[in-house]
Design an enzyme around this catalytic site. Structure first.
Site, PDB file in Angstrom:
ATOM      1  N   CYS A  55       1.283  -0.299  11.815  1.00 21.27           N
ATOM      2  CA  CYS A  55       2.122  -1.503  11.773  1.00 21.27           C
ATOM      3  C   CYS A  55       2.690  -1.846  13.142  1.00 21.27           C
ATOM      4  CB  CYS A  55       3.233  -1.352  10.736  1.00 21.27           C
ATOM      5  SG  CYS A  55       2.607  -0.995   9.081  1.00 21.27           S
ATOM      6  N   ALA A  93       0.863  -1.182   0.000  1.00 19.87           N
ATOM      7  CA  ALA A  93       0.000   0.000   0.000  1.00 19.87           C
ATOM      8  C   ALA A  93       0.896   1.228   0.000  1.00 19.87           C
ATOM      9  CB  ALA A  93      -0.917  -0.002   1.221  1.00 19.87           C
TER      10      ALA A  93
END
Length: 214
Positions: free
Chosen positions: A168, A152
């Site tokens: 993340c 992405a």
């Protein structure tokens, strides 16, 4: 077919139907199935990877949270972000998982370089970074020797939802995007460069583009 690649431009899509389609494609493919890359722009959504922890969801508000089977932790997808799902047969391409991750990171690094942006990967945190700010997230799943999910790349999007999570799994991780770095703001200017860089690294000889209407 070996050394051939199909590029599907899916336009703007919800996350869940695309996830289901990836599962179906991967489950139904045979050793002869042509590898594919799906280009898509998602409606706003947080996705939790297999390693995702609820404490990294700080204040999701009205944006849905969907559990995903990709690697990694939580991230955000939204309009203005280029998502590329990499559906390839690793065994046929003689690739290990780490090889594929490195190829994808280098694809993004080379793509950004084409637009005058210097970036790098990090050994401690998969993805691509510009001055320690994350511009591209990466998460994969391997099933029966074939990959799905992918990358992405932030192009020209609302970055504020990233403040509602620990991106993340990293508290305080700053995000950036190509439009803030004097790069193009249109996905259709970045897509062909990304595809060209990926096909060079993976040595595909034949490319077919398919654009699907929403």
């Amino acid at each position: 077919m070996q050394n051939s690649l199909i590029i599907r431009n899916l336009g703007r899509q919800d996350y869940e139907p695309t996830l289901q389609a990836m599962h179906e494609f991967t489950d139904q493919r045979t050793p002869e199935t042509t590898d594919e890359v799906w280009l898509v722009e998602h409606n706003p959504v947080f996705t939790q990877g297999q390693a995702g922890k609820t404490e990294h969801l700080l204040n999701t508000g009205d944006i849905p949270v969907i559990q995903s089977d990709r690697g990694g932790q939580v991230t955000f997808h939204g309009p203005g972000q280029l998502v590329a799902y990499v559906l390839i047969d690793l065994r046929r391409n003689k690739l290990g998982v780490r090889d594929l991750v490195t190829h994808i990171e280098n694809t993004v690094i080379n793509t950004l370089s084409q637009f005058g942006v210097e970036s790098n990967a990090r050994p401690d945190a998969p993805g691509v970074y510009v001055d320690n700010k994350k511009i591209c997230s990466l998460g994969l799943r391997i099933r029966r020797g074939c990959s799905f999910h992918g990358l992405a790349l932030n192009i020209n999007m609302d970055l504020t939802p990233f403040l509602r999570i620990n991106p993340c799994g990293y508290a305080g991780m700053e995000m950036t995007q190509l439009a803030l770095l004097s790069g193009p703001s249109e996905l259709n200017k970045v897509q062909p460069v990304l595809v060209e860089e990926l096909t060079k690294l993976l040595a595909y000889q034949s490319i077919e583009w398919i654009t699907e209407s929403n």
